[in-house]
Design a protein around this motif. Structure first.
Motif, PDB file in Angstrom:
ATOM      1  N   ASN A   1       0.832  -1.195   0.000  1.00 21.34           N
ATOM      2  CA  ASN A   1       0.000   0.000   0.000  1.00 21.34           C
ATOM      3  C   ASN A   1       0.871   1.251   0.000  1.00 21.34           C
ATOM      4  OD1 ASN A   1       0.386   0.554   3.111  1.00 21.34           O
ATOM      5  ND2 ASN A   1      -0.322  -1.576   2.938  1.00 21.34           N
ATOM      6  N   PHE A   2       0.281   2.340  -0.457  1.00 18.89           N
ATOM      7  CA  PHE A   2       0.976   3.627  -0.506  1.00 18.89           C
ATOM      8  C   PHE A   2      -0.030   4.736  -0.268  1.00 18.89           C
ATOM      9  CE2 PHE A   2       2.138   7.508  -2.743  1.00 18.89           C
ATOM     10  CZ  PHE A   2       3.389   7.766  -2.194  1.00 18.89           C
ATOM     11  N   SER A   3       0.385   5.779   0.460  1.00 15.63           N
ATOM     12  CA  SER A   3      -0.496   6.927   0.675  1.00 15.63           C
ATOM     13  C   SER A   3       0.290   8.228   0.665  1.00 15.63           C
ATOM     14  CB  SER A   3      -1.251   6.798   2.007  1.00 15.63           C
ATOM     15  OG  SER A   3      -0.354   6.903   3.111  1.00 15.63           O
ATOM     16  N   ASN A   4      -0.381   9.280   0.241  1.00 17.88           N
ATOM     17  CA  ASN A   4       0.160  10.633   0.280  1.00 17.88           C
ATOM     18  C   ASN A   4      -0.854  11.528   0.978  1.00 17.88           C
ATOM     19  OD1 ASN A   4      -0.079  13.485  -1.404  1.00 17.88           O
ATOM     20  ND2 ASN A   4       2.032  12.952  -0.867  1.00 17.88           N
ATOM     21  N   VAL A   5      -0.410  12.237   2.014  1.00 14.72           N
ATOM     22  CA  VAL A   5      -1.270  13.143   2.769  1.00 14.72           C
ATOM     23  C   VAL A   5      -0.712  14.554   2.659  1.00 14.72           C
ATOM     24  CG1 VAL A   5      -2.245  13.703   5.034  1.00 14.72           C
ATOM     25  CG2 VAL A   5      -1.875  11.309   4.386  1.00 14.72           C
ATOM     26  N   GLN A   6      -1.555  15.499   2.256  1.00 22.57           N
ATOM     27  CA  GLN A   6      -1.142  16.888   2.099  1.00 22.57           C
ATOM     28  C   GLN A   6      -2.011  17.782   2.974  1.00 22.57           C
ATOM     29  OE1 GLN A   6      -1.212  17.924  -2.059  1.00 22.57           O
ATOM     30  NE2 GLN A   6       0.203  16.299  -2.632  1.00 22.57           N
ATOM     31  N   MET A   7      -1.355  18.610   3.773  1.00 22.83           N
ATOM     32  CA  MET A   7      -2.053  19.547   4.653  1.00 22.83           C
ATOM     33  C   MET A   7      -1.734  20.956   4.171  1.00 22.83           C
ATOM     34  SD  MET A   7      -1.367  17.626   8.271  1.00 22.83           S
ATOM     35  CE  MET A   7      -1.807  15.892   8.414  1.00 22.83           C
ATOM     36  N   ALA A   8      -2.760  21.614   3.628  1.00 20.94           N
ATOM     37  CA  ALA A   8      -2.561  22.913   3.002  1.00 20.94           C
ATOM     38  C   ALA A   8      -2.916  24.042   3.963  1.00 20.94           C
ATOM     39  CB  ALA A   8      -3.410  23.025   1.745  1.00 20.94           C
ATOM     40  N   PRO A   9      -2.070  25.071   4.067  1.00 23.64           N
ATOM     41  CA  PRO A   9      -2.366  26.200   4.954  1.00 23.64           C
ATOM     42  C   PRO A   9      -3.354  27.168   4.319  1.00 23.64           C
ATOM     43  CG  PRO A   9      -0.291  26.569   3.840  1.00 23.64           C
ATOM     44  CD  PRO A   9      -0.756  25.208   3.408  1.00 23.64           C
ATOM     45  N   GLY A  10      -4.032  27.927   5.164  1.00 22.53           N
ATOM     46  CA  GLY A  10      -4.912  29.006   4.718  1.00 22.53           C
ATOM     47  C   GLY A  10      -4.438  30.317   5.313  1.00 22.53           C
ATOM     48  N   ALA A  11      -5.247  31.352   5.139  1.00 25.32           N
ATOM     49  CA  ALA A  11      -4.859  32.681   5.614  1.00 25.32           C
ATOM     50  C   ALA A  11      -4.651  32.714   7.120  1.00 25.32           C
ATOM     51  CB  ALA A  11      -5.928  33.698   5.211  1.00 25.32           C
ATOM     52  N   ASP A  12      -5.385  31.907   7.864  1.00 26.90           N
ATOM     53  CA  ASP A  12      -5.297  31.915   9.322  1.00 26.90           C
ATOM     54  C   ASP A  12      -4.439  30.779   9.886  1.00 26.90           C
ATOM     55  OD1 ASP A  12      -6.972  34.172   9.669  1.00 26.90           O
ATOM     56  OD2 ASP A  12      -8.731  32.899   9.354  1.00 26.90           O
ATOM     57  N   SER A  13      -3.805  29.990   9.017  1.00 24.89           N
ATOM     58  CA  SER A  13      -3.000  28.870   9.495  1.00 24.89           C
ATOM     59  C   SER A  13      -1.714  29.359  10.152  1.00 24.89           C
ATOM     60  CB  SER A  13      -2.659  27.935   8.329  1.00 24.89           C
ATOM     61  OG  SER A  13      -3.831  27.354   7.799  1.00 24.89           O
ATOM     62  N   LEU A  14      -1.223  28.590  11.113  1.00 20.63           N
ATOM     63  CA  LEU A  14       0.000  28.941  11.828  1.00 20.63           C
ATOM     64  C   LEU A  14       1.242  28.606  11.016  1.00 20.63           C
ATOM     65  CD1 LEU A  14      -1.037  27.706  15.387  1.00 20.63           C
ATOM     66  CD2 LEU A  14      -1.059  30.054  14.529  1.00 20.63           C
ATOM     67  N   PHE A  15       1.189  27.529  10.222  1.00 19.88           N
ATOM     68  CA  PHE A  15       2.315  27.184   9.366  1.00 19.88           C
ATOM     69  C   PHE A  15       2.107  27.827   7.990  1.00 19.88           C
ATOM     70  CE2 PHE A  15      -0.896  23.987   8.748  1.00 19.88           C
ATOM     71  CZ  PHE A  15      -0.801  23.573   7.431  1.00 19.88           C
ATOM     72  N   THR A  16       3.169  27.906   7.200  1.00 19.36           N
ATOM     73  CA  THR A  16       3.100  28.702   5.974  1.00 19.36           C
ATOM     74  C   THR A  16       3.189  27.908   4.678  1.00 19.36           C
ATOM     75  OG1 THR A  16       5.482  29.081   6.154  1.00 19.36           O
ATOM     76  CG2 THR A  16       4.030  30.757   7.111  1.00 19.36           C
ATOM     77  N   HIS A  17       3.787  26.711   4.698  1.00 20.03           N
ATOM     78  CA  HIS A  17       3.945  25.937   3.478  1.00 20.03           C
ATOM     79  C   HIS A  17       3.238  24.586   3.604  1.00 20.03           C
ATOM     80  CE1 HIS A  17       7.536  28.644   3.512  1.00 20.03           C
ATOM     81  NE2 HIS A  17       7.156  28.816   2.250  1.00 20.03           N
ATOM     82  N   GLN A  18       2.777  24.084   2.485  1.00 23.53           N
ATOM     83  CA  GLN A  18       2.088  22.803   2.494  1.00 23.53           C
ATOM     84  C   GLN A  18       2.967  21.699   3.077  1.00 23.53           C
ATOM     85  OE1 GLN A  18      -0.449  21.297  -0.862  1.00 23.53           O
ATOM     86  NE2 GLN A  18       1.241  19.859  -1.110  1.00 23.53           N
ATOM     87  N   ALA A  19       2.378  20.885   3.933  1.00 24.29           N
ATOM     88  CA  ALA A  19       3.084  19.746   4.523  1.00 24.29           C
ATOM     89  C   ALA A  19       2.625  18.473   3.836  1.00 24.29           C
ATOM     90  CB  ALA A  19       2.791  19.666   6.015  1.00 24.29           C
ATOM     91  N   SER A  20       3.576  17.607   3.514  1.00 26.10           N
ATOM     92  CA  SER A  20       3.246  16.350   2.850  1.00 26.10           C
ATOM     93  C   SER A  20       3.881  15.178   3.592  1.00 26.10           C
ATOM     94  CB  SER A  20       3.741  16.352   1.400  1.00 26.10           C
ATOM     95  OG  SER A  20       3.056  17.333   0.640  1.00 26.10           O
ATOM     96  N   PHE A  21       3.144  14.093   3.694  1.00 29.55           N
ATOM     97  CA  PHE A  21       3.626  12.854   4.292  1.00 29.55           C
ATOM     98  C   PHE A  21       3.389  11.715   3.309  1.00 29.55           C
ATOM     99  CE2 PHE A  21       2.742  15.587   7.858  1.00 29.55           C
ATOM    100  CZ  PHE A  21       3.649  15.247   8.855  1.00 29.55           C
ATOM    101  N   ASN A  22       4.425  10.945   3.014  1.00 33.69           N
ATOM    102  CA  ASN A  22       4.300   9.777   2.151  1.00 33.69           C
ATOM    103  C   ASN A  22       4.560   8.521   2.973  1.00 33.69           C
ATOM    104  OD1 ASN A  22       3.861  11.042  -0.475  1.00 33.69           O
ATOM    105  ND2 ASN A  22       5.930  11.838  -0.216  1.00 33.69           N
ATOM    106  N   THR A  23       3.710   7.512   2.779  1.00 29.63           N
ATOM    107  CA  THR A  23       3.854   6.254   3.513  1.00 29.63           C
ATOM    108  C   THR A  23       3.796   5.079   2.547  1.00 29.63           C
ATOM    109  OG1 THR A  23       2.802   7.164   5.500  1.00 29.63           O
ATOM    110  CG2 THR A  23       2.895   4.759   5.309  1.00 29.63           C
ATOM    111  N   ALA A  24       4.725   4.165   2.681  1.00 32.23           N
ATOM    112  CA  ALA A  24       4.718   2.911   1.924  1.00 32.23           C
ATOM    113  C   ALA A  24       4.661   1.759   2.915  1.00 32.23           C
ATOM    114  CB  ALA A  24       5.961   2.796   1.049  1.00 32.23           C
ATOM    115  N   GLY A  25       3.862   0.759   2.597  1.00 34.00           N
ATOM    116  CA  GLY A  25       3.709  -0.351   3.538  1.00 34.00           C
ATOM    117  C   GLY A  25       3.604  -1.704   2.863  1.00 34.00           C
ATOM    118  N   LEU A  26       3.982  -2.738   3.605  1.00 33.20           N
ATOM    119  CA  LEU A  26       3.864  -4.127   3.186  1.00 33.20           C
ATOM    120  C   LEU A  26       3.077  -4.887   4.246  1.00 33.20           C
ATOM    121  CD1 LEU A  26       7.581  -4.799   2.152  1.00 33.20           C
ATOM    122  CD2 LEU A  26       5.675  -4.310   0.600  1.00 33.20           C
ATOM    123  N   ILE A  27       2.213  -5.803   3.825  1.00 33.84           N
ATOM    124  CA  ILE A  27       1.443  -6.615   4.762  1.00 33.84           C
ATOM    125  C   ILE A  27       1.411  -8.058   4.278  1.00 33.84           C
ATOM    126  CG2 ILE A  27      -0.050  -4.800   5.682  1.00 33.84           C
ATOM    127  CD1 ILE A  27      -2.184  -5.708   3.666  1.00 33.84           C
TER     128      ILE A  27
END
Length: 393
Positions: free
Chosen positions: A265-291
């Motif tokens: 399995n594989f996933s990509n998660v992106q957290m995008a900031p808005g005008a009121d967000s505390l962080f300034t740049h998009q955060a991305s997390f990539n995960t690869a897994g085996l089961i």
């Protein structure tokens, strides 16, 4: 005449009773009772041994039913409440049916349409083939259930359509209303997924976007309502002020033999900031897994999973967080409904991520599966083991 009247009343009562029995035949009461003794090597700096509910499967009580409407159509509903078997408390005291509550119509030829509080197509299709489709989410979900492949995401005010299975293909889509007057798209949720099964091979692809979501219901300074819920842990806490959270994931499985299953399995998660967000740049997390799982005997099954998660370098972080997790599971089925189980998971965290203030870089800490979201390690290592019993009814 008196006896004839009495006979008529008795017959009418019998018919009414029979009608009531027929109606009740369309309702199923089901559930799970699950409890275990858990050991965690570090919960905020201290080892702990404790009892916990819902480890192999969530403890829950549900009601589902259908009514035949003719022509291949049915009216359907599901009401499902989670609870903690160790103390009898509701999983969410604010909701009578926190896990699911929906009603809809189903037709063998046209598909199913439902309305209410529901799981996403993203989870139903990809999650079913992902890590928690084999391993329990408590210790097998990717760190903090960051990518929502366990059951931590549920959508209020949602409409879901699922096609029938056609030549092995099935598709589904969801729209969750934010219900904010004057801002139709504010707080909404969108999800879509596709699954294909052919012989021993299954594959799924899913998409999910939660708008105006701060992992609990958008930032305290924003009055908007969000339709989606999302698990919070030290993995994503620094991005709680995100304007939106977007997930894309894929999973595949191959039944290599009658006893052996292999999956990835594989996933990509992106957290995008808005005008009121505390962080300034998009955060991305990539995960690869085996089961993988293997049925040793008809009663004994063993399973294992490995995942690697990496945060992208952004928001002033030059040494982004990485998480490696190895999960093991062994179950012994006394019967089709009752099982004894053992769980073991070790996670190692490296690098840095944003702290709760959304600004300061902090060392990443280990948080096994989604059972330790509120009790993470105080450092980069955490080992969790469990022995428990689960009964389904």
């Amino acid at each position: 005449m008196k006896h004839k009247t009495l006979a008529l009343l008795t017959a009418a009562a019998s018919l009414a009773g029979a009608s009531q029995v027929r109606a009740q035949n369309g309702v199923t009461i089901y559930g799970t009772a699950d409890a275990a003794i858990i050991y965690s090597s570090s919960q905020r700096g201290h080892a702990n041994t404790y009892m916990n509910s819902g480890n192999l499967n969530a403890s829950k009580l549900g009601f589902s039913g259908s009514e035949d409407l003719g022509g291949g159509s049915k009216a359907i509903f599901t009401l499902e409440q989670g609870f903690s078997i160790d103390n009898g408390a509701q999983s969410d005291p604010s909701k009578a049916f926190n896990r699911q509550s929906f009603i809809g119509l189903s037709n063998a030829g046209y598909g199913t349409f439902t309305l209410g509080r529901q799981y996403t197509p993203y989870w139903r299709y990809v999650g079913g083939l992902g890590p928690t489709g084999v391993l329990t989410g408590a210790t097998g979900a990717h760190p903090g259930d960051l990518d929502g492949l366990d059951t931590t995401i549920r959508i209020n005010n949602s409409l879901v359509y699922a096609t029938p299975v056609i030549a092995g293909f099935q598709a589904s889509a969801l729209y969750g209303f934010g219900e904010n007057a004057g801002a139709m798209g504010s707080g909404n949720t969108v999800s879509a997924a596709l699954r294909y099964d052919i012989n021993a091979f299954s594959v799924a692809l899913g998409y999910l976007k939660l708008a105006n979501n701060n992992l609990k219901g958008f930032a305290p300074w924003d009055p908007n309502v969000t339709s989606g819920s999302y698990a919070q842990s030290p993995v994503n806490a620094g991005y709680a002020s995100a304007r939106s959270v977007q997930m894309v994931a894929a999973a595949a499985r191959y039944q290599a033999s009658g006893n052996l299953m292999l999956g990835l399995n594989f996933s990509n998660v992106q957290m995008a900031p808005g005008a009121d967000s505390l962080f300034t740049h998009q955060a991305s997390f990539n995960t690869a897994g085996l089961i993988s799982s293997y049925k040793v005997t008809p009663a004994i099954t063993v399973a294992a999973g490995y995942s690697y998660t990496r945060e992208t370098a952004a928001n002033g972080i030059s040494n982004p967080a990485r998480y490696q997790q190895l999960s093991l599971e062994q179950t012994y089925d006394f019967s089709k409904r009752t099982a004894l189980y053992f769980l073991e998971t070790y996670q190692k965290a490296y690098g840095q991520t944003l702290g709760k203030d959304g600004v300061t870089a902090v060392d990443a800490v280990a948080v096994v599966g989604d059972s330790q979201n509120g009790t993470p390690s105080s450092n980069g290592k955490q080992f969790v083991a469990a022995v428990g019993i689960r009964h389904q009814f």
